[in-house]
Motif scaffolding. Sequence first.
Motif, PDB file in Angstrom:
ATOM      1  N   MET A   1     -10.730  43.638 -22.505  1.00 59.87           N
ATOM      2  CA  MET A   1     -10.003  43.923 -23.746  1.00 59.87           C
ATOM      3  C   MET A   1      -9.399  42.656 -24.345  1.00 59.87           C
ATOM      4  O   MET A   1      -9.201  42.585 -25.564  1.00 59.87           O
ATOM      5  CB  MET A   1      -8.915  44.957 -23.499  1.00 59.87           C
ATOM      6  CG  MET A   1      -9.408  46.389 -23.464  1.00 59.87           C
ATOM      7  SD  MET A   1     -10.258  46.889 -24.993  1.00 59.87           S
ATOM      8  CE  MET A   1      -8.927  46.758 -26.180  1.00 59.87           C
ATOM      9  N   ASP A   2      -9.075  41.657 -23.525  1.00 67.13           N
ATOM     10  CA  ASP A   2      -8.577  40.392 -24.064  1.00 67.13           C
ATOM     11  C   ASP A   2      -9.611  39.776 -25.001  1.00 67.13           C
ATOM     12  O   ASP A   2      -9.281  39.287 -26.093  1.00 67.13           O
ATOM     13  CB  ASP A   2      -8.268  39.413 -22.928  1.00 67.13           C
ATOM     14  CG  ASP A   2      -7.093  39.854 -22.080  1.00 67.13           C
ATOM     15  OD1 ASP A   2      -6.490  40.892 -22.410  1.00 67.13           O
ATOM     16  OD2 ASP A   2      -6.782  39.170 -21.097  1.00 67.13           O
ATOM     17  N   PHE A   3     -10.862  39.805 -24.563  1.00 70.55           N
ATOM     18  CA  PHE A   3     -11.943  39.262 -25.388  1.00 70.55           C
ATOM     19  C   PHE A   3     -12.143  40.080 -26.661  1.00 70.55           C
ATOM     20  O   PHE A   3     -12.229  39.523 -27.764  1.00 70.55           O
ATOM     21  CB  PHE A   3     -13.232  39.233 -24.568  1.00 70.55           C
ATOM     22  CG  PHE A   3     -14.475  39.007 -25.382  1.00 70.55           C
ATOM     23  CD1 PHE A   3     -14.738  37.780 -25.959  1.00 70.55           C
ATOM     24  CD2 PHE A   3     -15.390  40.043 -25.583  1.00 70.55           C
ATOM     25  CE1 PHE A   3     -15.883  37.571 -26.707  1.00 70.55           C
ATOM     26  CE2 PHE A   3     -16.528  39.843 -26.331  1.00 70.55           C
ATOM     27  CZ  PHE A   3     -16.776  38.610 -26.895  1.00 70.55           C
ATOM     28  N   LEU A   4     -12.218  41.397 -26.516  1.00 69.50           N
ATOM     29  CA  LEU A   4     -12.457  42.248 -27.685  1.00 69.50           C
ATOM     30  C   LEU A   4     -11.343  42.114 -28.717  1.00 69.50           C
ATOM     31  O   LEU A   4     -11.595  42.001 -29.921  1.00 69.50           O
ATOM     32  CB  LEU A   4     -12.599  43.710 -27.241  1.00 69.50           C
ATOM     33  CG  LEU A   4     -13.856  44.053 -26.433  1.00 69.50           C
ATOM     34  CD1 LEU A   4     -13.839  45.506 -26.016  1.00 69.50           C
ATOM     35  CD2 LEU A   4     -15.119  43.758 -27.241  1.00 69.50           C
TER      36      LEU A   4
ATOM     37  N   VAL B   1      -2.766  38.258 -28.044  1.00 69.80           N
ATOM     38  CA  VAL B   1      -3.476  39.079 -29.029  1.00 69.80           C
ATOM     39  C   VAL B   1      -3.237  40.578 -28.815  1.00 69.80           C
ATOM     40  O   VAL B   1      -3.516  41.372 -29.711  1.00 69.80           O
ATOM     41  CB  VAL B   1      -4.994  38.793 -29.015  1.00 69.80           C
ATOM     42  CG1 VAL B   1      -5.284  37.388 -29.492  1.00 69.80           C
ATOM     43  CG2 VAL B   1      -5.583  39.030 -27.638  1.00 69.80           C
ATOM     44  N   TRP B   2      -2.735  40.969 -27.641  1.00 75.76           N
ATOM     45  CA  TRP B   2      -2.391  42.376 -27.463  1.00 75.76           C
ATOM     46  C   TRP B   2      -1.310  42.800 -28.454  1.00 75.76           C
ATOM     47  O   TRP B   2      -1.204  43.975 -28.816  1.00 75.76           O
ATOM     48  CB  TRP B   2      -1.918  42.631 -26.030  1.00 75.76           C
ATOM     49  CG  TRP B   2      -3.041  42.735 -25.049  1.00 75.76           C
ATOM     50  CD1 TRP B   2      -3.707  41.718 -24.445  1.00 75.76           C
ATOM     51  CD2 TRP B   2      -3.662  43.943 -24.580  1.00 75.76           C
ATOM     52  NE1 TRP B   2      -4.705  42.205 -23.617  1.00 75.76           N
ATOM     53  CE2 TRP B   2      -4.693  43.571 -23.674  1.00 75.76           C
ATOM     54  CE3 TRP B   2      -3.439  45.294 -24.814  1.00 75.76           C
ATOM     55  CZ2 TRP B   2      -5.498  44.494 -23.022  1.00 75.76           C
ATOM     56  CZ3 TRP B   2      -4.242  46.221 -24.166  1.00 75.76           C
ATOM     57  CH2 TRP B   2      -5.255  45.830 -23.285  1.00 75.76           C
TER      58      TRP B   2
ATOM     59  N   LEU C   1      -2.089  34.679 -37.659  1.00 76.62           N
ATOM     60  CA  LEU C   1      -1.986  34.019 -36.356  1.00 76.62           C
ATOM     61  C   LEU C   1      -3.252  34.198 -35.531  1.00 76.62           C
ATOM     62  O   LEU C   1      -3.730  33.261 -34.882  1.00 76.62           O
ATOM     63  CB  LEU C   1      -0.778  34.556 -35.585  1.00 76.62           C
ATOM     64  CG  LEU C   1       0.597  34.029 -35.994  1.00 76.62           C
ATOM     65  CD1 LEU C   1       1.691  34.742 -35.216  1.00 76.62           C
ATOM     66  CD2 LEU C   1       0.693  32.525 -35.772  1.00 76.62           C
ATOM     67  N   ASP C   2      -3.798  35.413 -35.525  1.00 79.44           N
ATOM     68  CA  ASP C   2      -5.029  35.671 -34.769  1.00 79.44           C
ATOM     69  C   ASP C   2      -6.149  34.726 -35.184  1.00 79.44           C
ATOM     70  O   ASP C   2      -6.857  34.158 -34.345  1.00 79.44           O
ATOM     71  CB  ASP C   2      -5.486  37.119 -34.971  1.00 79.44           C
ATOM     72  CG  ASP C   2      -4.598  38.097 -34.243  1.00 79.44           C
ATOM     73  OD1 ASP C   2      -4.022  37.716 -33.226  1.00 79.44           O
ATOM     74  OD2 ASP C   2      -4.487  39.245 -34.703  1.00 79.44           O
TER      75      ASP C   2
END
Length: 641
Positions: free
Chosen positions: A94-97, A290-291, A445-446
């Motif tokens: 999920m970190d990648f997605l 990013v979460w 930011l993302d």
Amino acid sequence: MEMNQLVTMNREDRDSKEKAEESQENGRLVAEKSQKVNPGTGQVSNGYPSTSPQSPREGTGAVGDRPGGPGGFRTLVVQQTSLDPPRETWSKKMDFLLSVIGYAVDLGNVWRFPYICYQNGGGAFLLPYLLMAVFGGVPLFYMELALGQFHRSGCISIWKHICPIFKGIGFAICIIALYIAFYYNTIMAWALYYLLSSFRSTLPWTTCTNAWNTANCTHYLSTDLNVSWTNTSISPAEEFYTRQVLQVHLSPGLHQLGAVSWQLALCLLFIFTVVYFSIWKGVKTSGKVVWVTATFPYLVLLILLVRGATLPGAWRGVVFYLQPDWEKLLSTTVWIDAAAQIFFSLGPGFGVLLAFASYNPFHNNCYKDALVTSSVNCLTSFVSGFVIFTVLGYMAEMRQQGVETVAKDAGPSLLFIIYAEAIANMPAATFFAIIFFLMIIMLGLDSTFAGLEGVITAMLDEFPHLLARRREWFVLGLVCVCYLGALSTLTYGGAFVVKLFEEYATGPAVITVVFLEVIAVSWFYGTKRFCNDVQLMLGFSPGLFWRVCWVAICPCFLLFIIGSFLAFPPEVRLFDYVYPFWTTVLGYCIGVSSFICVPSYMVYHLLTTKGTFKQRLLKSITPEPAGSGGPHRDIIITNAV
């Protein structure tokens, strides 16, 4: 005789065990050179195990017994590892997605897509948009994820495994990413200024009694019976944006930018500080950040969608947004806008997808990831249109004007003037203003995390011995360079610089770079070889649709955008300032300054390669062996008696 055979076998077993232990201590198991390797199930071209394990302990360097008689075979799994440290990987899938979704879903989804949609036929625009996504955007997105995951390299060093002469593409991508960082983060600084100004009971862009207001400032709603709106009237939200935040009235144009706004300089310093401490340790830290930054905007969009749907006049905005005008599909401009929007929305060619995918496990299903993340991105753009136009319909209802009159502004003005004014006239205006501008900052930011990570990964992979152990210092230097480069956008005429960078410095250059990337992969590296790489990773080969897209449709798709830009150069203007001709020349020079890396490196590579010209050319388009440097592993399955 039997005793001698037994002693010989025991001695061989003991010797093989000692050799195995010794090689494990050195970090690798060495196989007999004379053993013949089965290419179908043994060694994988990039140095990773095949999808079907050959033994229960494959990949661990173990020696397992295969059932059989006394003379049966034993399967020896040989792992050749480089002496480089193992490559960092994502903590969770999920970190990648979330990182990819956060990168793809940016400010353009909120302001650019809704504006382009209603401008190009409303609901009818969705047809060319979806066609361009299916045949152009998504195949490019999938291709970059697969390339990065297979070769596990950044956008510079990956080219030695594909087509060495095109290595200049990687350097061009890094320069383009720097140009984007120079202006993109300034928009977040504006949003931060708005956010800090929102912590008060009366929002400052709702009144005309402030020091920055002029005599033309008019706060007009249909409930204000004593106030009339004229052609010279200016809303307080517009004056707050232009005269207090940007202060463009103090600059006559690009020829005289004026002083740096210290308020915006402090806001941008805070933004870059957050960026630094989010990416300085790599994907292990940015994958956690990013979460929050990738999920919070969706929560805010949902809140604003529900609130906007309950406002009076919201239906007028929705009808205006989606009412199809099929005749506009006959216009070339509509198809050009659809192609450009899907390309810049998904974001191939910026080195980010290559970098993010390079930290994936080798057998990760990047095909599924590409479909999921690109679908989420397109759906977010569509839903954002409802969020924007329900509020614009409300403003049109309150002003007793047409929606087209209210929605005349595009770009950042749509957010910082029209939407900000609409929020200010809602109940609980302070709460909605805070969460709205927080959402703008999170969206930005993302994309900044991703853009800089693409540069960092590229440089660390290209110069590992110099930078690998100095990542924190390199990231600090990169952030400082970006901040210094952004100072021109913080001046009184900084908004003019932002517009110049946005129109000329990045768009044409990155499209041309991606066009060369597709040509290099599909025609020089070869679609067949690339599909074989994908099959080794995923266990299945891309179908005919993807092959045709990569070989023919995607290059035509990109050529179409490049040709339209050259044939119909944009007429750039901001507020009342029309950009003079010399600024157009300056913009093209900035764009060429990044792209010039591609032909320059081609010449350099041909001059420095040894041999005749034909030998140099052949070597320049031949991929280097995967084992010639880099953190690759070779798994070799061999049978030993």
